[in-house]
Enzyme design. Sequence first.
Site, short mmCIF file in Angstrom:
data_model
loop_
_atom_site.label_atom_id
_atom_site.label_comp_id
_atom_site.label_asym_id
_atom_site.label_seq_id
_atom_site.Cartn_x
_atom_site.Cartn_y
_atom_site.Cartn_z
N HIS A 92 9.04 6.32 -42.46
CA HIS A 92 9.27 7.76 -42.49
C HIS A 92 7.95 8.46 -42.71
O HIS A 92 7.05 7.92 -43.35
CB HIS A 92 10.23 8.08 -43.65
CG HIS A 92 10.76 9.48 -43.61
ND1 HIS A 92 11.88 9.82 -42.90
CD2 HIS A 92 10.32 10.62 -44.20
CE1 HIS A 92 12.12 11.12 -43.06
NE2 HIS A 92 11.18 11.62 -43.83
N ASP A 149 21.93 16.68 -47.46
CA ASP A 149 20.55 16.97 -47.09
C ASP A 149 20.49 17.94 -45.92
O ASP A 149 19.66 18.83 -45.88
CB ASP A 149 19.78 15.69 -46.75
CG ASP A 149 18.33 16.01 -46.43
OD1 ASP A 149 17.64 16.53 -47.32
OD2 ASP A 149 17.89 15.80 -45.28
N SER A 187 15.42 14.27 -50.80
CA SER A 187 15.79 14.46 -49.40
C SER A 187 15.42 13.21 -48.58
O SER A 187 16.24 12.66 -47.84
CB SER A 187 15.07 15.70 -48.87
OG SER A 187 15.01 15.72 -47.47
N LYS A 221 18.16 9.89 -47.40
CA LYS A 221 18.35 9.55 -45.98
C LYS A 221 17.96 8.09 -45.71
O LYS A 221 18.62 7.40 -44.95
CB LYS A 221 17.51 10.47 -45.10
CG LYS A 221 18.15 11.86 -44.92
CD LYS A 221 17.32 12.75 -44.03
CE LYS A 221 16.00 13.07 -44.65
NZ LYS A 221 15.42 14.35 -44.38
N ARG A 246 16.74 25.32 -47.70
CA ARG A 246 15.36 25.31 -48.23
C ARG A 246 14.39 25.90 -47.21
O ARG A 246 13.45 26.62 -47.57
CB ARG A 246 14.95 23.87 -48.56
CG ARG A 246 15.61 23.34 -49.82
CD ARG A 246 15.42 21.84 -49.94
NE ARG A 246 14.02 21.47 -49.99
CZ ARG A 246 13.53 20.30 -49.59
NH1 ARG A 246 14.34 19.36 -49.11
NH2 ARG A 246 12.25 20.04 -49.67
N1 URA Z 1 10.97 15.45 -44.89
C1 URA Z 1 12.25 15.35 -45.29
O1 URA Z 1 13.03 14.58 -44.73
N2 URA Z 1 12.66 16.10 -46.33
C2 URA Z 1 11.85 16.94 -46.98
O2 URA Z 1 12.29 17.58 -47.91
C3 URA Z 1 10.52 17.05 -46.54
C4 URA Z 1 10.10 16.29 -45.49
#
Ligand code: URA
Length: 425
Positions: free
Chosen positions: A82, A161, A183, A187, A168
């Site tokens: 990620h 999320d 967040s 995931k 957000r």
């Molecule tokens: N990437 C994400 O998945 N969530 C965030 O809050 C910031 C970057």
Amino acid sequence: MNVVDIINKKRKKQEVTTEEISYVIKNYVDKKIPDYQMSALLMAIALNGMNERETVDLTTAMLHSGNQIDLRMIPGIKLDKHSTGGVGDKTTLILAPIVAATGINVAKMSGRGLGFTGGTIDKLESIPGFKTALTFDQFTKQISHIHVAVASGTKNLVPADKMMYALRDVTGTVESIPLIAASIMSKKLASGADKFVIDVKVGNGALMKNLEDAKKLAHLMVHIGRIHQKETICVLTNMNQPLGSAIGNALEVQESMDVLQGKGPMDITQLAIVLAIQMVRLGKNISEEEATEEVRKVLMTGMAYEKFKEWIQTQHGNLEKLTVSSKIVSIKSKQNGVISHIDTERLGELTRQLGAGRYTKEDVIDPTVGIKIEKKIGEFVISDEELAKVYVGEKDINVNDILECFTISEHFLDNEPLILDIIKD
Ligand code: URA
């Protein structure tokens, strides 16, 4: 329990309990807590923070807000990668086939562009025919057959999320360390992989603007991973200029293919190799030296590039039809000197304005547009020499806006390192 009391607690910098966090997330997803109350709570968290225990609880509550993918039927370790989001960050397109070519399973759920940062799914969809909406069955079968699949997340994967991120984005609460950690990790944990490598971007084109904050975020994510018995490594990398030279969807796919064929820009090549080594090391439980050798082998023999083509074809993409705009505007320097600063966030924003990103969920992306940086930090430039090429579509931008993203100085510069730190515990 009462949401106003919970908001007040956070406003007064008090700790909230596990039960309170779980109550808020559950009732928000069930639409019993309205957006305005959630916004107030998110702002209180953004301003006053959360401790480690609260952040772990928030991650767990978000993780349990929807389905979790079970990949245990696929033999072997499954790895996921990620990025916290950058400009010109096409690393997944390069990394995934490198790692898969070494025989490790790459099971990746990716997102679309967000704000000024690009998203892997938008980049992949610039390849005509490429299918990102895979069923669970297609996703798992593909990983078993070719060791790699990248899909857009299913609807019910961490719905908390999806809802909180959208909120957000429009309430000035994106840049909060506990909210970002929860967040990302909710995931990752829901997507079923066994181990994670997270590229934490630091600099003027990233959410984390300084190294200190990036380190805090990294330690927190490694800790959350450990609590869930999922080994997590964070690589902190420089985002003070775009990665590589291409920004924009089809342009970035082209550049990824260049990297896999050994003719791409140095920085993105180096970053992809460093991240790939960490993934191979984790995936095979081998030393860094052994992992480096495996990565070297698949790149040098062309196996990684072959894997890229196999992966794209399997998800129905036709690389021969990949198109970039033929309307190119050249941005030229007005002075001699050394590039000392690039406003990366602004370049990302201008690329979005060209049509490479969205302003509303309904916006349709133009995959052919973008910007190619011809001069990077530390390089010399003479007057009238090209700084960038703009690949224009239907939407035009002011050429001077791009020129202003480059600061040119009279002095030599020390090279900034690309890899700033690797955090494993
Ligand atoms: N990437 C994400 O998945 N969530 C965030 O809050 C910031 C970057």
